[in-house]
Design an enzyme around this catalytic site. Sequence first.
Site, PDB file in Angstrom:
ATOM      1  N   GLN A 146      20.228  18.781 -43.646  1.00 28.60           N
ATOM      2  CA  GLN A 146      18.804  18.461 -43.746  1.00 28.60           C
ATOM      3  C   GLN A 146      18.362  17.644 -42.527  1.00 28.60           C
ATOM      4  OE1 GLN A 146      17.271  19.907 -46.341  1.00 28.60           O
ATOM      5  NE2 GLN A 146      15.295  19.286 -45.528  1.00 28.60           N
ATOM      6  N   VAL A 174       9.196  20.095 -43.066  1.00 25.88           N
ATOM      7  CA  VAL A 174      10.610  20.024 -43.460  1.00 25.88           C
ATOM      8  C   VAL A 174      10.834  18.709 -44.216  1.00 25.88           C
ATOM      9  CG1 VAL A 174      12.986  19.921 -42.589  1.00 25.88           C
ATOM     10  CG2 VAL A 174      11.304  21.342 -41.420  1.00 25.88           C
ATOM     11  N   HIS A 182      17.592  20.111 -52.671  1.00 26.02           N
ATOM     12  CA  HIS A 182      18.773  20.945 -52.427  1.00 26.02           C
ATOM     13  C   HIS A 182      20.027  20.096 -52.230  1.00 26.02           C
ATOM     14  CE1 HIS A 182      16.985  24.936 -52.492  1.00 26.02           C
ATOM     15  NE2 HIS A 182      15.900  24.360 -51.988  1.00 26.02           N
ATOM     16  N   GLU A 241       5.751  26.064 -54.888  1.00 23.16           N
ATOM     17  CA  GLU A 241       6.909  26.807 -54.368  1.00 23.16           C
ATOM     18  C   GLU A 241       7.439  27.683 -55.498  1.00 23.16           C
ATOM     19  OE1 GLU A 241      10.049  24.532 -52.591  1.00 23.16           O
ATOM     20  OE2 GLU A 241       8.799  23.835 -50.933  1.00 23.16           O
TER      21      GLU A 241
HETATM   22 ZN   LIG Z   1      13.986  25.050 -52.334  1.00 23.53          ZN
END
Ligand SMILES: [Zn+2]
Length: 327
Positions: A146, A174, A182, A241
């Site tokens: 990340q 981001v 995640h 999302e």
């Molecule tokens: Zn995701």
Amino acid sequence: MKKLAFVFLSLCVILLSFYSYKLLNEISARNVYNEGVNPSETSEIEGDNLVDKKAMIENEDLELILDNLKNQKGHNLILANKWNPLGEDFEPVPIKDAAGDVPSTKDKMLLQEEAYDAVISLFEEANKEGIEGLWVVSGYRPYSYQSKLFNAKVNSFSSQYDLETAKVKASEIVAIPGTSEHQTGLAIDFSSSELLRTSDPLVEAFKDTAQGQWLYNNSWKFGFVLRYSSDKKEITGIISEPWHFRYVGIPHAQYMTYNNLCLEEYIDYIKAEKEFIFEDFFGNKYLIGYVQKENHDILLNEEFSLEKVINVSEIAEEEYIVTLKLY
Ligand SMILES: [Zn+2]
């Protein structure tokens, strides 16, 4: 004379019947008390137990229970958002690779074990129901990965902006390291065969595909929730999302989906309720509640026992949400 004798005899029969009835009643009443416990005794016993239990919990045993919960901790309900970032060293354990077991766009698709088991069941059911072309695009992302994504984005803005502004601009696109779900190993991005042929498979249009619709209607049965919906973006800090699903476990997924609560709202709800009992779609009954040193009503619940605990999520330092499976 005969008449008088008849009246006397009749009176005797009536009296005899009355006393035998009374006697029989007394005997059966005595039997009931012998078999069971006198109701007034029961309440005394329960009362004493409650006092004992409360005294026990308020003493050093509370430390023991908290230690025990700490050792059992999983993290199904762990919160990772911009207000609650995960530490650099947070890693989901145990972790498994789903790449060979479900359609995956990468050679490695790591997931926390419970989420791994759940997504395999989810694909089995989807296949049974004739849903094809469903893919897993993204699973566990370590903090370091990340960081790499984020820094690359910051660099791409560095010619236009100063460093601070570049970071703000990058964070709109981001996730800042530690704030991506995640990293929990419990989040999965899905897409469809059709969208995978386009330049960006993670788009709003996924919600209108057969695969997206099926996930929307069925993923809760496997313990997943649609994590970022447009009506909750102020609370989650993330825009819609429709491809991002988060494993929380079956009872929680059902409760959140049916009551339209996002994870932030659900955790607040449990903290406010302190404890509640919930029976899921499959007929399993759960006791769900909040435990903290000064706030632990659930430990006094007569259904509470450490053997029934199936999940402990540490939602903040020494603050837990515990899930007990009652049957
Ligand atoms: Zn995701």
